[in-house]
Write an enzyme that holds these catalytic residues in place. Structure first.
Site, PDB file in Angstrom:
ATOM      1  N   TYR A 213       1.190  -5.958  -1.703  1.00 26.01           N
ATOM      2  CA  TYR A 213       1.078  -4.905  -2.832  1.00 26.01           C
ATOM      3  C   TYR A 213       0.312  -5.356  -4.074  1.00 26.01           C
ATOM      4  O   TYR A 213      -0.045  -4.517  -4.820  1.00 26.01           O
ATOM      5  CB  TYR A 213       2.360  -4.634  -3.281  1.00 26.01           C
ATOM      6  CG  TYR A 213       3.073  -3.845  -1.989  1.00 26.01           C
ATOM      7  CD1 TYR A 213       2.630  -2.790  -1.464  1.00 26.01           C
ATOM      8  CD2 TYR A 213       4.428  -4.570  -1.515  1.00 26.01           C
ATOM      9  CE1 TYR A 213       3.175  -1.968  -0.607  1.00 26.01           C
ATOM     10  CE2 TYR A 213       4.889  -3.853  -0.351  1.00 26.01           C
ATOM     11  CZ  TYR A 213       4.321  -2.658   0.144  1.00 26.01           C
ATOM     12  OH  TYR A 213       5.245  -2.123   1.029  1.00 26.01           O
ATOM     13  N   ARG A 252       2.998   3.296  12.323  1.00 27.65           N
ATOM     14  CA  ARG A 252       2.006   2.103  12.520  1.00 27.65           C
ATOM     15  C   ARG A 252       2.624   0.932  13.165  1.00 27.65           C
ATOM     16  O   ARG A 252       3.809   0.597  12.638  1.00 27.65           O
ATOM     17  CB  ARG A 252       1.730   1.649  11.105  1.00 27.65           C
ATOM     18  CG  ARG A 252       0.346   0.886  10.850  1.00 27.65           C
ATOM     19  CD  ARG A 252       0.019   0.192   9.400  1.00 27.65           C
ATOM     20  NE  ARG A 252       1.010  -0.719   9.583  1.00 27.65           N
ATOM     21  CZ  ARG A 252       1.588  -1.264   8.480  1.00 27.65           C
ATOM     22  NH1 ARG A 252       1.700  -0.419   7.378  1.00 27.65           N
ATOM     23  NH2 ARG A 252       2.013  -2.462   8.436  1.00 27.65           N
ATOM     24  N   GLU A 267       7.219  -4.802  14.916  1.00 29.28           N
ATOM     25  CA  GLU A 267       7.831  -3.742  14.277  1.00 29.28           C
ATOM     26  C   GLU A 267       7.039  -2.533  14.189  1.00 29.28           C
ATOM     27  O   GLU A 267       5.927  -2.423  14.523  1.00 29.28           O
ATOM     28  CB  GLU A 267       8.429  -3.871  13.027  1.00 29.28           C
ATOM     29  CG  GLU A 267       7.397  -4.270  12.027  1.00 29.28           C
ATOM     30  CD  GLU A 267       7.607  -3.735  10.524  1.00 29.28           C
ATOM     31  OE1 GLU A 267       8.796  -3.258  10.314  1.00 29.28           O
ATOM     32  OE2 GLU A 267       6.911  -4.050   9.433  1.00 29.28           O
ATOM     33  N   ASN A 269       6.413   0.940  11.756  1.00 27.21           N
ATOM     34  CA  ASN A 269       6.821   1.430  10.564  1.00 27.21           C
ATOM     35  C   ASN A 269       6.634   2.871  10.837  1.00 27.21           C
ATOM     36  O   ASN A 269       5.685   3.418  11.260  1.00 27.21           O
ATOM     37  CB  ASN A 269       5.744   1.159   9.276  1.00 27.21           C
ATOM     38  CG  ASN A 269       5.986  -0.521   9.412  1.00 27.21           C
ATOM     39  OD1 ASN A 269       6.618  -0.900   8.649  1.00 27.21           O
ATOM     40  ND2 ASN A 269       4.850  -1.136   9.994  1.00 27.21           N
ATOM     41  N   GLY A 273       2.640   3.057   4.363  1.00 25.93           N
ATOM     42  CA  GLY A 273       2.003   3.445   3.307  1.00 25.93           C
ATOM     43  C   GLY A 273       0.872   4.429   3.297  1.00 25.93           C
ATOM     44  O   GLY A 273       0.087   4.557   4.264  1.00 25.93           O
TER      45      GLY A 273
HETATM   46  N1  LIG Z   1       7.573 -13.862  14.665  1.00 24.20           N
HETATM   47  C1  LIG Z   1       6.799 -13.917  13.664  1.00 24.20           C
HETATM   48  N2  LIG Z   1       5.414 -14.841  13.752  1.00 24.20           N
HETATM   49  C2  LIG Z   1       4.361 -14.666  12.890  1.00 24.20           C
HETATM   50  N3  LIG Z   1       4.500 -14.064  11.753  1.00 24.20           N
HETATM   51  C3  LIG Z   1       5.374 -12.965  11.540  1.00 24.20           C
HETATM   52  C4  LIG Z   1       6.664 -13.084  12.467  1.00 24.20           C
HETATM   53  N4  LIG Z   1       7.352 -12.351  11.779  1.00 24.20           N
HETATM   54  C5  LIG Z   1       6.604 -11.461  10.957  1.00 24.20           C
HETATM   55  N5  LIG Z   1       5.638 -12.348  10.708  1.00 24.20           N
HETATM   56  C6  LIG Z   1       4.869 -11.990   9.287  1.00 24.20           C
HETATM   57  O1  LIG Z   1       5.592 -11.398   8.239  1.00 24.20           O
HETATM   58  C7  LIG Z   1       5.027 -10.089   7.978  1.00 24.20           C
HETATM   59  C8  LIG Z   1       6.222  -9.027   7.804  1.00 24.20           C
HETATM   60  O2  LIG Z   1       7.006  -9.205   9.012  1.00 24.20           O
HETATM   61  P1  LIG Z   1       7.484  -7.753   9.758  1.00 24.20           P
HETATM   62  O3  LIG Z   1       8.425  -8.160  10.765  1.00 24.20           O
HETATM   63  O4  LIG Z   1       6.311  -6.810  10.177  1.00 24.20           O
HETATM   64  O5  LIG Z   1       8.615  -6.962   8.493  1.00 24.20           O
HETATM   65  P2  LIG Z   1       8.202  -6.099   7.197  1.00 24.20           P
HETATM   66  O6  LIG Z   1       9.061  -4.711   7.796  1.00 24.20           O
HETATM   67  O7  LIG Z   1       8.593  -6.771   5.934  1.00 24.20           O
HETATM   68  O8  LIG Z   1       6.669  -5.696   7.198  1.00 24.20           O
HETATM   69  C9  LIG Z   1       4.089  -9.806   9.306  1.00 24.20           C
HETATM   70  O9  LIG Z   1       3.357  -8.952   8.717  1.00 24.20           O
HETATM   71  C10 LIG Z   1       3.679 -11.010   9.544  1.00 24.20           C
HETATM   72  O10 LIG Z   1       2.593 -11.492   8.588  1.00 24.20           O
HETATM   73 MG   LIG Z   2       5.515  -5.050   8.866  1.00 21.51          MG
END
Ligand SMILES: Nc1ncnc2c1ncn2[C@@H]1O[C@H](COP(=O)(O)OP(=O)(O)O)[C@@H](O)[C@H]1O
Ligand SMILES: [Mg+2]
Length: 307
Positions: A213, A252, A267, A269, A273
């Protein structure tokens, strides 16, 4: 656009992501007004949702992020009132909000996800066991938060307790995941279609809150530059990951492309956004769709009822 009727754009709300939601909702509202839709902003923090019925709204665009908006609760209220709304229904929204249940469904369906250990906030986990099972580095995250809140990448076993304590401030269930080294990708979904894949490059340890952000040091690359066949395979897998969670309408999907060439889904979403520099609008633009077109299309896909 009069056939879309009277439209409420739900934005703001009570979650930690309120400020982002206000930005998304304002952009959506402006796009609808520009297209001549009878659209109105509606902040559920200040007004009860029953006002939607009293004021004869025909459809709802959900531009709320996080809890009480993206998690199935607002969707349930709209189902009861019978007002069509954008995006996923009750089940898909609730599942996608829970990163642990999301992974359990994906694992059962044979969709790749990072190996994990589940922990409860009140009970000190077996940190050594987690490291022995998953290796290092690890990602520690609260199960329900968004925007990278409460998450830490842990490179040394001795830093695990502190990362766990941070995540436990936000949630009663914590995930310790294998950290997937590789390329970060995100795939917008619109109806039955996957939008062009976006590749993210951040100089940070991971794509954290600051990167999302505030700072402009993350590069978003779309078209992704992946070979066409690989791009198509990732799009198809993303649609499958989305559908198996009972998600619909738009959303997404975040994933890591591991150094082993496999996809590890992170995950979904369900209300991502929607500012004009957000990721789904960026991918739509590459696909030849303007921000306003995208907003109208999402609204046309609004519905009520389970699939
Ligand atoms: N297991 C993982 N290995 C590598 N990077 C990760 C992993 N889990 C999350 N990340 C990093 O953290 C960020 C946020 O994680 P995410 O699970 O998408 O949660 P949020 O809901 O906060 O977006 C991801 O965009 C990625 O950059
Ligand atoms: Mg995410």
């Amino acid at each position: 656009m009069s056939d879309l009727g009277k439209v409420a754009v739900l934005y703001g709300g009570k979650s930690a992501e309120r400020e982002i939601s206000l930005m998304s909702g304002t952009a959506v509202l402006n796009a609808l007004l520009a297209r001549g839709v009878d659209a109105h902003g509606f902040d559920p923090r200040d007004r009860g949702l029953e006002q939607l019925l009293i004021e004869h709204y025909d459809r709802v665009f959900i531009a709320l992020h996080g809890r009480y908006g993206e998690d199935g609760t607002v969707q349930g209220a709209l189902e009861l009132m019978g007002i069509p709304y954008t995006g996923s229904g009750v089940l898909g929204s609730a599942l996608a909000m829970d990163k642990l249940r999301t992974k359990l469904v994906w694992e059962a369906a044979g969709i790749g996800a990072a190996p994990h250990v589940r922990c409860d906030a009140g009970i000190a986990p077996d940190f050594d066991g987690a490291v022995a099972m998953l290796g290092l580095p690890l990602m520690v995250k609260p199960v329900h938060e968004g925007s990278s809140i409460g998450m830490t990448k842990v490179a040394r076993a001795q830093d695990l307790p502190e990362a766990f304590a941070l995540a436990a401030r936000y949630d009663s269930v914590i995930l310790i995941e294998q950290f997937i080294e590789g390329t970060e990708l995100t795939v917008g979904v619109l109806g039955d279609e996957a939008l062009p894949v976006i590749r993210l490059e951040t100089p940070r340890v991971f794509y954290d809150y600051q990167a999302k952000y505030f700072s402009d040091d993350t590069r978003y690359i779309c078209p992704s530059g992946l070979p066409a066949k690989q791009e198509q395979a990732i799009q198809a897998a993303s649609i499958e990951a989305f559908r198996v969670l009972a998600c619909r309408g738009w959303g997404r999907v975040d994933l890591m492309l591991g150094q082993d060439g496999r996809s590890y889904f992170l995950e979904v979403n369900t209300a991502p956004g929607m500012t004009d520099h957000s990721l789904v609008p960026m991918a739509a633009r590459v696909r030849g769709m303007s921000f306003d077109d995208l907003v109208i299309r999402i609204l046309e896909l609004a519905r009520v009822g389970t699939d």
